[in-house]
Design a protein around this motif. Structure first.
Motif, PDB file in Angstrom:
ATOM      1  N   ILE A 162       0.836  -1.206   0.000  1.00 25.23           N
ATOM      2  CA  ILE A 162       0.000   0.000   0.000  1.00 25.23           C
ATOM      3  C   ILE A 162       0.872   1.258   0.000  1.00 25.23           C
ATOM      4  O   ILE A 162       0.593   2.218  -0.734  1.00 25.23           O
ATOM      5  N   GLN A 163       1.936   1.254   0.804  1.00 25.16           N
ATOM      6  CA  GLN A 163       2.825   2.421   0.858  1.00 25.16           C
ATOM      7  C   GLN A 163       3.465   2.693  -0.505  1.00 25.16           C
ATOM      8  O   GLN A 163       3.594   3.851  -0.920  1.00 25.16           O
ATOM      9  N   ARG A 164       3.846   1.626  -1.197  1.00 27.20           N
ATOM     10  CA  ARG A 164       4.415   1.802  -2.541  1.00 27.20           C
ATOM     11  C   ARG A 164       3.375   2.402  -3.477  1.00 27.20           C
ATOM     12  O   ARG A 164       3.676   3.268  -4.300  1.00 27.20           O
ATOM     13  N   GLY A 165       2.138   1.923  -3.346  1.00 28.72           N
ATOM     14  CA  GLY A 165       1.075   2.452  -4.191  1.00 28.72           C
ATOM     15  C   GLY A 165       0.813   3.919  -3.932  1.00 28.72           C
ATOM     16  O   GLY A 165       0.606   4.707  -4.862  1.00 28.72           O
ATOM     17  N   LEU A 166       0.838   4.309  -2.654  1.00 30.41           N
ATOM     18  CA  LEU A 166       0.583   5.708  -2.300  1.00 30.41           C
ATOM     19  C   LEU A 166       1.686   6.638  -2.796  1.00 30.41           C
ATOM     20  O   LEU A 166       1.447   7.826  -3.045  1.00 30.41           O
ATOM     21  N   SER A 167       2.905   6.111  -2.907  1.00 26.23           N
ATOM     22  CA  SER A 167       4.027   6.946  -3.368  1.00 26.23           C
ATOM     23  C   SER A 167       4.127   6.988  -4.895  1.00 26.23           C
ATOM     24  O   SER A 167       4.936   7.741  -5.447  1.00 26.23           O
ATOM     25  N   HIS A 168       3.305   6.188  -5.571  1.00 25.81           N
ATOM     26  CA  HIS A 168       3.337   6.157  -7.036  1.00 25.81           C
ATOM     27  C   HIS A 168       2.834   7.478  -7.626  1.00 25.81           C
ATOM     28  O   HIS A 168       1.837   8.028  -7.172  1.00 25.81           O
ATOM     29  N   ARG A 169       3.517   7.980  -8.629  1.00 26.83           N
ATOM     30  CA  ARG A 169       3.108   9.200  -9.324  1.00 26.83           C
ATOM     31  C   ARG A 169       2.790   8.871 -10.783  1.00 26.83           C
ATOM     32  O   ARG A 169       3.656   8.387 -11.522  1.00 26.83           O
TER      33      ARG A 169
ATOM     34  N   PHE B 151      -6.292   1.885 -10.902  1.00 27.82           N
ATOM     35  CA  PHE B 151      -5.216   1.640  -9.932  1.00 27.82           C
ATOM     36  C   PHE B 151      -5.580   2.228  -8.568  1.00 27.82           C
ATOM     37  O   PHE B 151      -5.413   1.577  -7.528  1.00 27.82           O
ATOM     38  N   LEU B 152      -6.106   3.458  -8.561  1.00 32.87           N
ATOM     39  CA  LEU B 152      -6.479   4.108  -7.303  1.00 32.87           C
ATOM     40  C   LEU B 152      -7.635   3.370  -6.616  1.00 32.87           C
ATOM     41  O   LEU B 152      -7.656   3.238  -5.388  1.00 32.87           O
ATOM     42  N   LYS B 153      -8.565   2.896  -7.414  1.00 32.33           N
ATOM     43  CA  LYS B 153      -9.690   2.153  -6.848  1.00 32.33           C
ATOM     44  C   LYS B 153      -9.215   0.865  -6.200  1.00 32.33           C
ATOM     45  O   LYS B 153      -9.650   0.497  -5.100  1.00 32.33           O
ATOM     46  N   ASN B 154      -8.337   0.172  -6.883  1.00 29.82           N
ATOM     47  CA  ASN B 154      -7.777  -1.077  -6.349  1.00 29.82           C
ATOM     48  C   ASN B 154      -6.978  -0.815  -5.074  1.00 29.82           C
ATOM     49  O   ASN B 154      -7.060  -1.581  -4.097  1.00 29.82           O
ATOM     50  N   LEU B 155      -6.223   0.293  -5.084  1.00 25.52           N
ATOM     51  CA  LEU B 155      -5.431   0.660  -3.906  1.00 25.52           C
ATOM     52  C   LEU B 155      -6.340   0.964  -2.717  1.00 25.52           C
ATOM     53  O   LEU B 155      -6.082   0.528  -1.589  1.00 25.52           O
ATOM     54  N   GLN B 156      -7.428   1.683  -2.956  1.00 26.38           N
ATOM     55  CA  GLN B 156      -8.360   2.000  -1.873  1.00 26.38           C
ATOM     56  C   GLN B 156      -9.014   0.736  -1.325  1.00 26.38           C
ATOM     57  O   GLN B 156      -9.246   0.622  -0.109  1.00 26.38           O
ATOM     58  N   ASN B 157      -9.284  -0.218  -2.193  1.00 26.08           N
ATOM     59  CA  ASN B 157      -9.843  -1.492  -1.732  1.00 26.08           C
ATOM     60  C   ASN B 157      -8.870  -2.208  -0.800  1.00 26.08           C
ATOM     61  O   ASN B 157      -9.278  -2.799   0.211  1.00 26.08           O
ATOM     62  N   LYS B 158      -7.594  -2.157  -1.131  1.00 18.29           N
ATOM     63  CA  LYS B 158      -6.582  -2.780  -0.282  1.00 18.29           C
ATOM     64  C   LYS B 158      -6.534  -2.097   1.086  1.00 18.29           C
ATOM     65  O   LYS B 158      -6.406  -2.762   2.124  1.00 18.29           O
ATOM     66  N   ILE B 159      -6.622  -0.770   1.084  1.00 17.92           N
ATOM     67  CA  ILE B 159      -6.616  -0.019   2.345  1.00 17.92           C
ATOM     68  C   ILE B 159      -7.851  -0.362   3.170  1.00 17.92           C
ATOM     69  O   ILE B 159      -7.770  -0.617   4.374  1.00 17.92           O
ATOM     70  N   ASP B 160      -9.012  -0.402   2.510  1.00 15.87           N
ATOM     71  CA  ASP B 160     -10.263  -0.705   3.218  1.00 15.87           C
ATOM     72  C   ASP B 160     -10.232  -2.103   3.821  1.00 15.87           C
ATOM     73  O   ASP B 160     -10.665  -2.309   4.967  1.00 15.87           O
ATOM     74  N   ASN B 161      -9.725  -3.059   3.075  1.00 15.99           N
ATOM     75  CA  ASN B 161      -9.653  -4.443   3.565  1.00 15.99           C
ATOM     76  C   ASN B 161      -8.729  -4.553   4.772  1.00 15.99           C
ATOM     77  O   ASN B 161      -9.031  -5.274   5.730  1.00 15.99           O
ATOM     78  N   LEU B 162      -7.617  -3.825   4.711  1.00 15.59           N
ATOM     79  CA  LEU B 162      -6.684  -3.854   5.835  1.00 15.59           C
ATOM     80  C   LEU B 162      -7.299  -3.193   7.060  1.00 15.59           C
ATOM     81  O   LEU B 162      -7.197  -3.710   8.187  1.00 15.59           O
ATOM     82  N   GLN B 163      -7.972  -2.079   6.855  1.00 14.18           N
ATOM     83  CA  GLN B 163      -8.562  -1.347   7.981  1.00 14.18           C
ATOM     84  C   GLN B 163      -9.777  -2.061   8.564  1.00 14.18           C
ATOM     85  O   GLN B 163     -10.138  -1.816   9.711  1.00 14.18           O
TER      86      GLN B 163
ATOM     87  N   PHE C  65      -7.790  -4.003  10.980  1.00 18.48           N
ATOM     88  CA  PHE C  65      -6.996  -3.186  11.894  1.00 18.48           C
ATOM     89  C   PHE C  65      -7.450  -1.728  11.771  1.00 18.48           C
ATOM     90  O   PHE C  65      -6.810  -0.927  11.091  1.00 18.48           O
ATOM     91  N   PRO C  66      -8.566  -1.380  12.425  1.00 15.80           N
ATOM     92  CA  PRO C  66      -9.168  -0.043  12.260  1.00 15.80           C
ATOM     93  C   PRO C  66      -8.260   1.108  12.653  1.00 15.80           C
ATOM     94  O   PRO C  66      -8.440   2.228  12.171  1.00 15.80           O
ATOM     95  N   TYR C  67      -7.282   0.864  13.527  1.00 10.13           N
ATOM     96  CA  TYR C  67      -6.427   1.946  14.009  1.00 10.13           C
ATOM     97  C   TYR C  67      -5.361   2.339  12.983  1.00 10.13           C
ATOM     98  O   TYR C  67      -4.696   3.382  13.119  1.00 10.13           O
ATOM     99  N   ILE C  68      -5.170   1.539  11.956  1.00 11.11           N
ATOM    100  CA  ILE C  68      -4.154   1.843  10.940  1.00 11.11           C
ATOM    101  C   ILE C  68      -4.684   2.928  10.011  1.00 11.11           C
ATOM    102  O   ILE C  68      -5.772   2.817   9.458  1.00 11.11           O
ATOM    103  N   ARG C  69      -3.899   3.978   9.857  1.00 13.71           N
ATOM    104  CA  ARG C  69      -4.273   5.076   8.975  1.00 13.71           C
ATOM    105  C   ARG C  69      -3.134   5.393   8.013  1.00 13.71           C
ATOM    106  O   ARG C  69      -1.961   5.316   8.348  1.00 13.71           O
ATOM    107  N   PHE C  70      -3.500   5.762   6.789  1.00 15.51           N
ATOM    108  CA  PHE C  70      -2.500   6.106   5.768  1.00 15.51           C
ATOM    109  C   PHE C  70      -2.659   7.569   5.361  1.00 15.51           C
ATOM    110  O   PHE C  70      -3.719   8.140   5.508  1.00 15.51           O
TER     111      PHE C  70
END
Length: 315
Positions: free
Chosen positions: A276-283, A295-307, A310-315
């Motif tokens: 996820i961190q690599r995805g967020l740093s992608h330009r 790509f952004l939609k897929n990345l957000q899905n990964k963040i949502d699934n992780l959260q 682990f609800p306390y994890i924030r990006f």
């Protein structure tokens, strides 16, 4: 062909999980590992009093926590236009006396609450050389650019270091009997003390820790200094000053620490966070393109699934 001697590391029993609470106190190497923990979203607190190198200073800090000390005007000194404390790094300094007292007391509150809540407490010792402020007969955390003639430079004996380590352990257990304590020695070489003097210092620290481990089987040791000196024995693993480990070395030691201390479940979560961190740093070359929007939609899905887990994890 074998091109490297490896230090055998086993997985420890008291492993760190993604939801573990961690407190790190000590030398500047703690800052490096602390940044890694923060990047990987661990609940961690790093050096409330700033960088602390000497075991006596670290012991005194934890004793302050046990005694719930309140810093007052008698605990600070004005140097030029700045108020300083011999119990803290210069990052807590302030141009106003009330400001530095607020910084110190806030740091102590953070240390106490973190110590009480932490499952693992990592203590990194930097040096056995200490600067004794003559007027107070006190080993200082930082000299704050006060002339060296006002200090006596002293090498702590094995007995003095062991005493400090026991005080650290006892203080932590008074606040949190369930905490798992991990000692390590910073791989940063203090060659300003001299090359031979640095080796004497590190030898004192390592010997004292292992003397304590013999009688404290519940306390751990991670060989960060040994990893740097043996597995990474090449100047390509040092920063430009040829003293501090560079990013590659920190990454390597982090990986060895992860293998030893992180559960398999935690390591799997870290891989997801890293992705996820690599995805967020992608330009993107074309932010409006359909490919990038997918790509952004897929990345957000990964963040949502992780959260979701682990609800306390924030990006």
């Amino acid at each position: 062909m074998k091109l490297q001697t490896l230090i055998p590391l086993k997985q420890v029993e008291n492993q760190i999980h993604i939801d573990s609470q961690l407190l790190l106190v000590g030398s500047c190497f703690v800052e490096n590992i602390g940044r890694k923990l923060i990047d990987f979203k661990f609940k961690s607190v790093v050096n409330p009093f700033g960088i602390l190198f000497h075991p006596e200073v670290i012991a005194r800090t934890f004793e302050y926590a046990v005694n719930n000390k309140k810093f007052t005007a008698s605990d600070v000194l004005k140097v030029g236009e700045t108020y300083v404390s011999f119990d803290a790094h210069s990052q807590l300094n302030d141009a106003d006396q009330n400001g530095i007292l607020e910084n110190l007391n806030s740091a102590l509150e953070t240390l106490i609450s973190s110590c009480v809540a932490s499952s693992h407490i990592i203590i990194t010792l930097g040096t056995a050389w200490g600067y004794d402020y003559k007027l107070e007969n006190k080993i200082v955390a930082n000299c704050h650019k006060i002339p060296q003639r006002e200090f006596d430079k002293k090498l702590a004996s094995l007995g003095q270091i062991e005493n400090a380590l026991i005080r650290i352990i006892n203080s932590i257990y008074k606040l949190n009997t369930d905490a798992h304590i991990i000692f390590t020695v910073s791989p940063v070489r203090h060659i300003k003390d001299g090359f031979i003097e640095n080796q004497r210092s590190k030898a004192h620290l390592i010997t004292a820790i292992h003397n304590i481990l013999d009688s404290h089987t519940d306390v751990g040791y991670f060989p960060s200094y040994e990893l740097m000196m043996d597995e990474l024995r090449d100047y390509r693993f040092y920063d430009r000053d040829l003293i501090h480990p560079n990013d590659l070395a920190v990454d390597y030691i982090w990986e060895r620490f992860s293998t030893s201390y992180f559960s398999s479940g935690t390591q799997a979560v870290l891989k997801r966070i890293e992705e996820i961190q690599r995805g967020l740093s992608h330009r993107a070359f074309n932010p409006e393109s359909k490919n990038h929007q997918d790509f952004l939609k897929n990345l957000q899905n990964k963040i949502d699934n992780l959260q979701d887990s682990f609800p306390y994890i924030r990006f």
